[in-house]
Design a protein around this motif. Sequence first.
Motif, PDB file in Angstrom:
ATOM      1  N   THR A   1      52.654  45.478  48.384  1.00  9.70           N
ATOM      2  CA  THR A   1      51.712  46.558  48.685  1.00  9.70           C
ATOM      3  C   THR A   1      51.888  47.780  47.796  1.00  9.70           C
ATOM      4  O   THR A   1      50.987  48.588  47.690  1.00  9.70           O
ATOM      5  CB  THR A   1      51.931  46.990  50.144  1.00  9.70           C
ATOM      6  OG1 THR A   1      53.333  47.006  50.342  1.00  9.70           O
ATOM      7  CG2 THR A   1      51.280  46.030  51.099  1.00  9.70           C
ATOM      8  N   GLY A   2      53.044  47.916  47.189  1.00 10.18           N
ATOM      9  CA  GLY A   2      53.289  49.125  46.396  1.00 10.18           C
ATOM     10  C   GLY A   2      53.355  48.867  44.904  1.00 10.18           C
ATOM     11  O   GLY A   2      53.731  49.769  44.152  1.00 10.18           O
TER      12      GLY A   2
ATOM     13  N   LYS B   1      54.478  51.661  51.575  1.00  8.70           N
ATOM     14  CA  LYS B   1      53.033  51.453  51.352  1.00  8.70           C
ATOM     15  C   LYS B   1      52.449  50.437  52.333  1.00  8.70           C
ATOM     16  O   LYS B   1      51.267  50.487  52.648  1.00  8.70           O
ATOM     17  CB  LYS B   1      52.775  50.978  49.919  1.00  8.70           C
ATOM     18  CG  LYS B   1      53.151  51.980  48.851  1.00  8.70           C
ATOM     19  CD  LYS B   1      52.114  53.069  48.722  1.00  8.70           C
ATOM     20  CE  LYS B   1      52.535  54.049  47.632  1.00  8.70           C
ATOM     21  NZ  LYS B   1      51.567  55.108  47.408  1.00  8.70           N
TER      22      LYS B   1
END
Length: 514
Positions: free
Chosen positions: A383-384, A88
Motif C-alpha cells: 500500500t505504501g 498506508k
Amino acid sequence: MNGAESLARTLLGCGVDVCFTNPGTSEMHFVAALDRVEGIRCVLGLFEGVVTGAADGYARMADKPAATLLHLGPGLGNGIANLHNAKKAMTPVVNIVGDHATYHVRHDAPLTADIEGIARPVSHWVRTSSDARSVAADGAEAVAAAITPPGHVATLILPADTAWNESDGPAAMPAVPERPTVDGDTVAGAARLLRSGENCALLLAGRALREDALHAAGRIAKATGARLMCPMSNGRLQRGAGRVAVERVPYPVDMALAMLADVRHIILVGAKSPVAFFAYPDKPSLLTPADCEAFPMAGPGDDLLGALEALADELGAPPDAAHVARAERPDPATGDLTVDALATSISALMPENAIIADEGITVGRQVPAKTRGAPPHDWLQITGGAIGLGLPMATGAAIACPDRPVIGLQADGSAMYTLQALWTQAREGLNITTVIFANRAYACLHDELTNVGALNPGRKALDMLDIGNPDLDWVALATGMGVEAGRATTAEEFNRQFAAGLACQGPYLIEAVL
Ligand SMILES: Cc1ncc(C[n+]2csc(CCOP(=O)(O)OP(=O)(O)O)c2C)c(N)n1
C-alpha cells in the motif's frame, strides 16, 4: 512482577497474542517476560523489515494487531519501510522498541539514538515509558491507539530499567471508540448525486472492500448504474466468484485518466480522491477530470458498511447486487512460460479461500483480470509503494490464518529486500506457496525511465535496472533457508510445481523463469 512482565501480560489481556521479534540486549527482560507468559506466540524474523512486514500481514488478516519487538533506533530504522506500508494500509501494529536504561542515555553509548524521532514519521502514536509502574498502562494505551478505527501504528519505547524495575502489574484496556455512523444528511446527499442522472462512481477503500460492504455497494450499482472502483493498492480486498467485483484504478497515469474520464461525481467511501503514484512531466497529479466533483461520504475510520447499507436503503435498492463475479476460470496454460501463461495457470489452479500476498509488480499486474472468477480469496497489496513487503506479509498472513493457503506473487527484485522471511516460513512450517517472477530485472523502472522522458538510456543507466549478471538462484536461496523449492521454465513445469507447492503443508517456492 517487573515492568516487562506487566507489559507482556497487559498485551495478552488486550488480545495481542503474537509478537514478531528481533531483540537485543536492551530487550532481554521483555524476552524473558514473553518466555514466562503463557499464550503469546513469539516469531523470530532475521531482519526487522521481516518483523514489521509480518506484523502488517498478520493484522490485515487477523483484524487485530500483533506486537513487534525491535532493538533501539537502528532496529526500528531497519523496519521502517514496512511500517510505512502498514501505516498506508491503516493496519494496527504495536511496536515495542527497547532503549537504554533512562540513566544511561546521557552517556551517548554506541546504540543511543533519537528513537522517538525515528518512530514518529511511521507512527500515529509514540510514547517512551518513564518508569516501570507506567509501562503497563502505556502498553494498554498503545493497543487502544492501534485498534482505534481504521487502524494505526503505535510505538512504545521501553527503556531497559522500566522493564527490569518493579511494576504494579498489568493494566486494563482503555475504551476504544466505535466507528462513527455517517449521518443521514450525508447519505441523502450521496443518494441525490446518484439519482441525478450524471455519471457517478463509488471509490471504495479499507473496510469497504470486504464482502459484506461490497455487496451493499453492488446493490447501489444495481439501483443506479454507478460504477464501483477501488484504489490501485489496497490493504485487503475480498474478491472472486460470487463477490461484487470492483474496477481498480490502474497504475499507469494514462490508463487511470482514461478510466476516470467520464466520471462527474466520485463518491468517496473510506478513500481519498485518486492521485497519480508519481508526478511525470506534462501529466496531471490528480486522476479525476477537472469537471469531476468529489463527494467525501465517509472517512476511513467511519462505519463504512453501515454507510453503504444506509445508502442502498435510501435508494430503495433491491437486495441483489450488480457486478457479481461469475465462477469461471481458464484451463492451465501450456507451452512457453510467458506472463500471460503464469497468470492463466495461477487462476486455473488457485485453491478455495486463498490469501494472495501480491508483490508481483509488473508481472503481478496481469493476474487480477484472470482471477476475477476464481474461487473467493483475499488480495493483499503493497500500500505504501515500499518494496520488500511481499514475503513478510505472506508470513504474517499465514500465522493469522493457519487453515488457509497463502500464495505469494512475488517479483524477484522486491523479494531480495526481505528474503530472510523464507527462513521464518520454514521455521514456523507455514503453508505458503511463493511464486518468484524471475524476470531478472527491475522491469517497472525500465518503463519509468521512458515515462519520465529520459529516452535513449546508456549502459550505465540500464545496468542499474537489471538484476541479472549474476542471475539469482532462487532454488538455492530458498533451500538454503529450509524452504523446498523448484524451478519452472515451461507452463507445464509451472503447473506441476504450483500444484505440488499447494499440496505440501509447509512453505514451497517456485522460481518461474520468464
Ligand atoms: C523501498 C524501495 N526501494 C526502491 C524502490 C524503487 N523501485 C520500485 S520498483 C523497483 C524494482 C522492482 O523490480 P521487481 O521487484 O523485480 O519487479 P519488476 O519491476 O521486475 O516487475 C524498485 C527498485 C521502491 N519502490 N521501494
